[in-house]
Write an enzyme that holds these catalytic residues in place. Structure first.
Site, PDB file in Angstrom:
ATOM      1  N   GLY A   1      -1.674  -7.775  14.392  1.00 48.50           N
ATOM      2  CA  GLY A   1      -1.703  -7.553  12.942  1.00 48.50           C
ATOM      3  C   GLY A   1      -3.099  -7.284  12.413  1.00 48.50           C
TER       4      GLY A   1
ATOM      5  N   ASP B   1       0.820  -1.226   0.000  1.00 48.46           N
ATOM      6  CA  ASP B   1       0.000   0.000   0.000  1.00 48.46           C
ATOM      7  C   ASP B   1       0.847   1.265   0.000  1.00 48.46           C
ATOM      8  OD1 ASP B   1       0.755  -0.390   2.690  1.00 48.46           O
ATOM      9  OD2 ASP B   1      -1.166   0.311   3.509  1.00 48.46           O
TER      10      ASP B   1
ATOM     11  N   GLU C   1      -0.061   8.075  12.825  1.00 47.98           N
ATOM     12  CA  GLU C   1       0.667   6.821  12.906  1.00 47.98           C
ATOM     13  C   GLU C   1       2.142   7.040  12.546  1.00 47.98           C
ATOM     14  OE1 GLU C   1      -1.957   3.594  11.988  1.00 47.98           O
ATOM     15  OE2 GLU C   1      -0.421   2.927  10.584  1.00 47.98           O
TER      16      GLU C   1
ATOM     17  N   ASP D   1      -5.179   0.347   6.150  1.00 44.24           N
ATOM     18  CA  ASP D   1      -5.940   0.052   7.366  1.00 44.24           C
ATOM     19  C   ASP D   1      -7.032   1.091   7.593  1.00 44.24           C
ATOM     20  OD1 ASP D   1      -4.013  -1.849   7.450  1.00 44.24           O
ATOM     21  OD2 ASP D   1      -2.941  -1.039   9.171  1.00 44.24           O
TER      22      ASP D   1
HETATM   23  C1  GLA Z   1       0.463  -2.357   8.414  1.00 41.84           C
HETATM   24  C2  GLA Z   1       0.329  -0.946   7.836  1.00 41.84           C
HETATM   25  C3  GLA Z   1      -0.413  -0.983   6.503  1.00 41.84           C
HETATM   26  C4  GLA Z   1       0.215  -1.995   5.554  1.00 41.84           C
HETATM   27  C5  GLA Z   1       0.405  -3.339   6.236  1.00 41.84           C
HETATM   28  C6  GLA Z   1       1.168  -4.310   5.377  1.00 41.84           C
HETATM   29  O1  GLA Z   1      -0.790  -2.869   8.757  1.00 41.84           O
HETATM   30  O2  GLA Z   1      -0.370  -0.108   8.724  1.00 41.84           O
HETATM   31  O3  GLA Z   1      -0.417   0.311   5.939  1.00 41.84           O
HETATM   32  O4  GLA Z   1       1.421  -1.519   5.035  1.00 41.84           O
HETATM   33  O5  GLA Z   1       1.089  -3.214   7.477  1.00 41.84           O
HETATM   34  O6  GLA Z   1       0.474  -4.573   4.196  1.00 41.84           O
END
Ligand code: GLA
Length: 381
Positions: free
Chosen positions: A115, A33, A151, A162
């Site tokens: 995660g 992303d 963040e 996310d």
């Molecule tokens: C975390 C980050 C997202 C993305 C994922 C991996 O969740 O917040 O922006 O990069 O890792 O795909």
């Protein structure tokens, strides 16, 4: 929730607003992303819940997860849960929004550090709640931006997947997010003979923020090298396997990161086809290929997560499995025959415990609505 509402009323003021901010899983398109890739997440039923009331003096947050109250005017330590809130408030202030003092309780059933995007659920929930309480007029896209900046200021240079999944999630749909053009499409997602099983490894790597940022830097360095070698101003989404020829042996690490991006983009396109035609076998294979690449090319997996994936894919009724999210611990997503998740868990969890002495937890997840705001009405709880 009743207990948490009573707790809020007893320790602060009468609750005014409740925000349900869901976690997310991502079907495919991991670690792409922030480079403008396409990702396929959906919001899940597990959520962080935020209870808001106004305050007569300073602003406070109480976390039921950490059983700790934090005064928001204080500077939190760099690894304290309160940093996400304080950074989100800073971002609001920088945009010229001034919010009167408030009290916040944080609770819910979304596991932290697994995660599933609990920190983004928190910042999006906070911003959406304050937006509603104070009529700030922020759009969803502005909340995505502010949460993402908060963040970054908290130490992880994440992308927008996310936030977008949490705010735009739709029941019964997965999202196709083009992170380059920032466009979102919702696709109907009705698995006919299969279901999504999530397993939390209950392990999380302390250094995940800095390792995550290192991966981003590797990609940028890799792209820069290709730009110099080809004398072009090429972007990530223009890359093809042919560009990997420009890396020398000593630049192997960078070439592996770029290889992951190129191949993952292809897998996303194949997955869109498999999802549209309801082909779980094909989709499962793509998940497992993605995991191999995250583990070997991107190096963001752990022995615990690799063990879970390897065990899952050898188990009957499992089409494929992979780690999800930033990595360095967290959760595994598996595509499993319908109604077979409990049978699969009965085989996997004891093996995992025997190997690592951690009690992993598993549950079936499905696409749910994104963030919701509800006014507090005492009798409805
Ligand atoms: C975390 C980050 C997202 C993305 C994922 C991996 O969740 O917040 O922006 O990069 O890792 O795909």
């Amino acid at each position: 929730m009743k207990n948490e509402l009573n707790f809020h009323q007893a320790n602060f003021e009468k609750p005014l607003l409740i925000v349900d901010s869901p976690g997310r899983v991502n079907i495919l398109g991991e670690h792409t992303d922030y480079n403008g890739g396409t990702v396929l997440p959906f919001a899940i039923h597990k959520k962080t819940q935020l209870i808001f009331s106004l305050s007569k003096d300073s602003s406070h947050a109480y976390s039921h997860f950490h059983q700790e109250k934090f005064e928001l005017a204080k500077e939190p330590a760099s690894n304290h849960w309160g940093r996400y809130i304080v950074q989100a408030l800073h971002e609001l202030q920088k945009e010229g929004h001034c919010v009167p003092p408030f009290n916040l309780s944080i609770c819910g059933d979304l596991p932290i550090g697994q995660g599933l995007s609990s920190s983004t659920a928190l910042t999006c929930g906070l911003l959406a709640g304050l937006n509603h309480l104070n009529s700030l007029g922020l759009t969803k896209n502005q909340i995505v931006k502010l949460s993402s900046k908060a963040e970054h200021a908290s130490g992880t240079l994440g992308g927008i997947m996310d936030q977008t999944a949490i705010l735009y999630g739709q029941k019964g749909h997965f999202l196709e997010i083009d992170c380059l053009t920032k466009t979102v499409q919702a696709h109907l997602h009705e698995l006919q003979n299969s279901e999504w099983l999530l397993i939390n490894s209950m392990v999380n790597h302390e250094l995940s923020g800095s390792e995550y940022n290192d991966r981003r830097k590797d990609c940028d360095d890799g792209l820069q090298l290709i730009k110099e070698k080809t004398s072009t101003d090429i972007g990530y989404t223009d890359l093809t396997a042919a560009h990997l020829q420009y890396f020398e042996e000593e630049q192997k690490r960078l070439s592996l990161r770029i290889k992951h991006f190129i191949e993952e983009q292809k897998r996303v396109q194949h997955a869109l086809g498999a999802l549209a035609k309801n082909e779980p076998k094909k989709l499962g294979k793509l998940l497992t290929q993605c995991h191999k690449s995250l583990s070997e090319n991107y190096e963001v997996s752990t022995p615990e997560i690799d063990f879970l994936v390897a065990s899952l894919i050898q188990t009957p009724n499992v089409y494929g499995a992979r780690m999800i999210g930033g990595g360095f611990g967290g959760s595994v997503l598996a595509l499993v025959n319908k109604n077979q998740s409990q049978t699969v868990l009965r085989q996997i969890l004891p093996k995992y415990f025997k190997a690592f002495k951690h009690e992993a937890q598993g549950f079936v997840c499905y696409p749910c609505d994104g963030l919701k705001i509800r006014p507090y009405e005492k009798d409805s709880f």
